[in-house]
Design a protein around this motif. Structure first.
Motif, PDB file in Angstrom:
ATOM      1  N   LEU A 286       0.749  -1.149  -0.127  1.00 30.59           N
ATOM      2  CA  LEU A 286      -0.071   0.288   0.090  1.00 30.59           C
ATOM      3  C   LEU A 286       0.897   1.309  -0.246  1.00 30.59           C
ATOM      4  CD1 LEU A 286      -2.894  -1.078   2.293  1.00 30.59           C
ATOM      5  CD2 LEU A 286      -3.170  -0.648  -0.017  1.00 30.59           C
ATOM      6  N   LEU A 287       2.136   1.142   0.209  1.00 33.01           N
ATOM      7  CA  LEU A 287       2.992   2.179   0.096  1.00 33.01           C
ATOM      8  C   LEU A 287       3.495   2.516  -1.388  1.00 33.01           C
ATOM      9  CD1 LEU A 287       5.089   1.750   3.527  1.00 33.01           C
ATOM     10  CD2 LEU A 287       3.199   3.362   3.056  1.00 33.01           C
ATOM     11  N   ALA A 288       3.039   1.717  -2.127  1.00 30.99           N
ATOM     12  CA  ALA A 288       3.753   1.780  -3.554  1.00 30.99           C
ATOM     13  C   ALA A 288       2.972   2.884  -4.260  1.00 30.99           C
ATOM     14  CB  ALA A 288       3.561   0.359  -4.227  1.00 30.99           C
ATOM     15  N   VAL A 289       3.820   3.514  -5.284  1.00 34.39           N
ATOM     16  CA  VAL A 289       3.085   4.426  -6.064  1.00 34.39           C
ATOM     17  C   VAL A 289       2.565   3.943  -7.431  1.00 34.39           C
ATOM     18  CG1 VAL A 289       3.422   6.737  -7.457  1.00 34.39           C
ATOM     19  CG2 VAL A 289       4.706   6.255  -5.132  1.00 34.39           C
TER      20      VAL A 289
ATOM     21  N   SER B 256      -6.804   3.221  -3.810  1.00 35.79           N
ATOM     22  CA  SER B 256      -6.906   2.753  -2.460  1.00 35.79           C
ATOM     23  C   SER B 256      -6.849   3.962  -1.528  1.00 35.79           C
ATOM     24  CB  SER B 256      -5.263   1.980  -2.176  1.00 35.79           C
ATOM     25  OG  SER B 256      -4.353   3.042  -2.541  1.00 35.79           O
ATOM     26  N   VAL B 257      -6.745   5.050  -1.824  1.00 34.87           N
ATOM     27  CA  VAL B 257      -6.947   6.168  -1.170  1.00 34.87           C
ATOM     28  C   VAL B 257      -8.072   7.194  -1.223  1.00 34.87           C
ATOM     29  CG1 VAL B 257      -5.664   8.043  -0.001  1.00 34.87           C
ATOM     30  CG2 VAL B 257      -4.384   6.043  -0.782  1.00 34.87           C
ATOM     31  N   THR B 258      -8.913   7.708  -0.623  1.00 34.43           N
ATOM     32  CA  THR B 258      -9.839   8.664  -0.818  1.00 34.43           C
ATOM     33  C   THR B 258      -9.381  10.142  -0.734  1.00 34.43           C
ATOM     34  OG1 THR B 258     -10.571   8.481   1.550  1.00 34.43           O
ATOM     35  CG2 THR B 258     -11.901   7.079   0.127  1.00 34.43           C
TER      36      THR B 258
ATOM     37  N   GLU C 120       2.003  -4.370  -9.546  1.00 36.62           N
ATOM     38  CA  GLU C 120       3.093  -4.524 -10.626  1.00 36.62           C
ATOM     39  C   GLU C 120       2.599  -4.132 -12.136  1.00 36.62           C
ATOM     40  OE1 GLU C 120       4.207  -8.565 -10.861  1.00 36.62           O
ATOM     41  OE2 GLU C 120       5.229  -8.562  -8.872  1.00 36.62           O
ATOM     42  N   ALA C 121       0.855  -4.322 -12.034  1.00 37.89           N
ATOM     43  CA  ALA C 121       0.436  -3.776 -13.314  1.00 37.89           C
ATOM     44  C   ALA C 121       0.064  -2.253 -13.353  1.00 37.89           C
ATOM     45  CB  ALA C 121      -0.752  -4.477 -13.455  1.00 37.89           C
ATOM     46  N   GLY C 122       0.166  -1.609 -11.950  1.00 33.76           N
ATOM     47  CA  GLY C 122       0.023  -0.110 -11.756  1.00 33.76           C
ATOM     48  C   GLY C 122      -1.470   0.023 -11.101  1.00 33.76           C
ATOM     49  N   VAL C 123      -1.890  -0.841 -10.595  1.00 34.71           N
ATOM     50  CA  VAL C 123      -3.310  -0.652  -9.727  1.00 34.71           C
ATOM     51  C   VAL C 123      -3.013  -1.068  -8.479  1.00 34.71           C
ATOM     52  CG1 VAL C 123      -5.626  -1.182  -9.965  1.00 34.71           C
ATOM     53  CG2 VAL C 123      -4.509  -1.520 -11.981  1.00 34.71           C
TER      54      VAL C 123
END
Length: 398
Positions: free
Chosen positions: A23-26, A32-34, A347-350
């Motif tokens: 969840l720290l990944a960009v 994942s964030v409101t 890994e797929a950007g989501v």
């Protein structure tokens, strides 16, 4: 001799709250964030508000802010609570905080000791849940449906605890556009919840951080605090979801008896006085038009997410159809594991929130939350398509 910090850390708080490192990944597709809607940020309005605040209140910045925060913003908050949520309160009952989470944190500091029992919705916002778990609270989830917390189940849980000589310290709920489930508690459930609170002497902490985000219909039931005549409800909300999360500005509303207990704690420390000045100046003149601008943008994004789910997800999956707020709650088939699949989707950007984040026991892995406030409608469509393809490849759909 080097300092051995391991022997010096406080043992009051738990260090075993399990979070997913992914969840720290960009990622490009940020479900994942409101976050506040980035295109609605009022750059020009903030600039004008800052200019006005600096012209009229500069000398106030030389002093430490009042313990409960900027008087004008608290006054405006009291007016909006009465007009929008039906609750008439004094300015002295309001304190400003570092977001709604900051208000909840000082409330928990005042009330929660290790082992105290807190009754919460079946799925609970991870930030609040982490605060409770770090304080070693005994968190008990109460069954929740599309009408809100099931008050019959709540009553049963309280009676079961009483049969073992135990009594809850607090009931916590997000009563409007629930995070993560999306529903709004019905009027009948609100009345019943208050009756239970009064009869058993258990305070309610009501979080209305999403009350400004009606999309289809703004005829919300009154806030629970507005229906209470026994000082049983503590209330928290936020300005940051509406304006900009980087402001970190929210507030709490507390009964006089609670206020006296928070005074020695200085209400957790008031937030940036400059940010409060700017928000006060901006909302005083632009609140309604800003809320409408955000509503239209969230509507387009919500519609895009629901359409993309219809298009890409199989009929074995179900999801909420929110009339407001910032998120859709998705249920996958039994056996699906959204916790384990998150690394592959990143890994797929989501990125999304797996269901276990919303549970003290870190169970229910066949659920996930998709927030739609950050990305554009076009990006939402693309991101859901990628998410579905990864889930299909990894066997998450069954």
């Amino acid at each position: 001799m080097a300092v051995n910090y391991e022997n010096l850390f406080s043992t009051r708080h738990s260090t075993s709250v399990k979070l997913h490192p992914g969840l720290l990944a960009v990622t490009k597709y940020e479900f994942s964030v409101t976050n506040a809607d980035p295109e609605s940020l009022p750059a020009g309005g903030f600039t004008d508000a800052l200019r006005t605040a600096m012209r009229t209140q500069t000398r106030d910045l030389a002093k430490y802010p009042p313990p409960q925060g900027h008087f004008g913003l608290r006054e405006l908050t009291a007016q909006n609570l009465e007009e929008k949520r039906g609750h008439k309160t004094s300015i002295d009952s309001i304190f400003l905080s570092g977001g709604a989470g900051g208000a909840a944190q000082i409330i928990f500091d005042a009330f929660i000791d290790p082992g105290d029992i807190v009754l919460v919705d079946e799925f609970t916002y991870p930030g609040t849940l982490a605060m409770l778990l770090l304080r070693r609270a005994n968190v008990i989830h109460v069954p929740t449906d599309d009408q809100g917390m099931n008050t019959d189940a709540l009553e049963n849980a309280i009676q079961e605890l009483a049969s073992h000589g135990k009594r809850p310290t607090m009931i916590y709920t997000i009563s409007v556009y629930h995070n993560p489930m999306g529903m709004t508690m019905s009027l009948e459930r609100r009345k019943r919840l208050l009756e239970i609170s009064h009869r058993h002497g258990i305070p309610i902490l009501e979080n209305e951080s999403y009350a400004d985000f009606a999309i289809d219909d703004d005829s919300l039931p009154p806030a629970i605090i507005s229906m209470d005549d026994q000082d049983s409800v503590i209330y928290v909300s936020s300005f940051t979801k509406l304006l900009a999360c980087g402001l970190r500005l929210g507030y709490g509303v507390v009964p006089q008896r609670v206020r006296r207990h928070l005074e020695p704690l200085r209400f957790g420390g008031s937030p940036s006085h400059l940010a409060s000045m700017v928000v006060h100046e901006y909302l005083r003149d632009h609140r309604d038009e800003h809320v409408e601008r955000v509503r239209l943008r969230l509507k387009a994004k919500r519609d895009a997410l629901l359409a993309a789910l219809d298009n890409y997800f199989p009929p074995t999956c179900t999801w909420s159809k929110p009339t407001g707020g910032m998120m859709v709650w998705v249920r996958l088939p039994e056996g699906a594991n959204t916790w384990d699949a998150l690394d592959k989707t990143i890994e797929a950007g989501v990125k999304y929130n797996p269901g276990p984040l919303f549970r003290a026991e870190r169970d229910r892995p066949n659920y996930l939350r998709l927030a739609y406030s950050h990305n554009s409608p076009e990006e939402i469509w693309e991101g859901v398509g990628i998410l579905a393809s990864v889930f299909e490849r990894e066997g998450v759909f069954g």
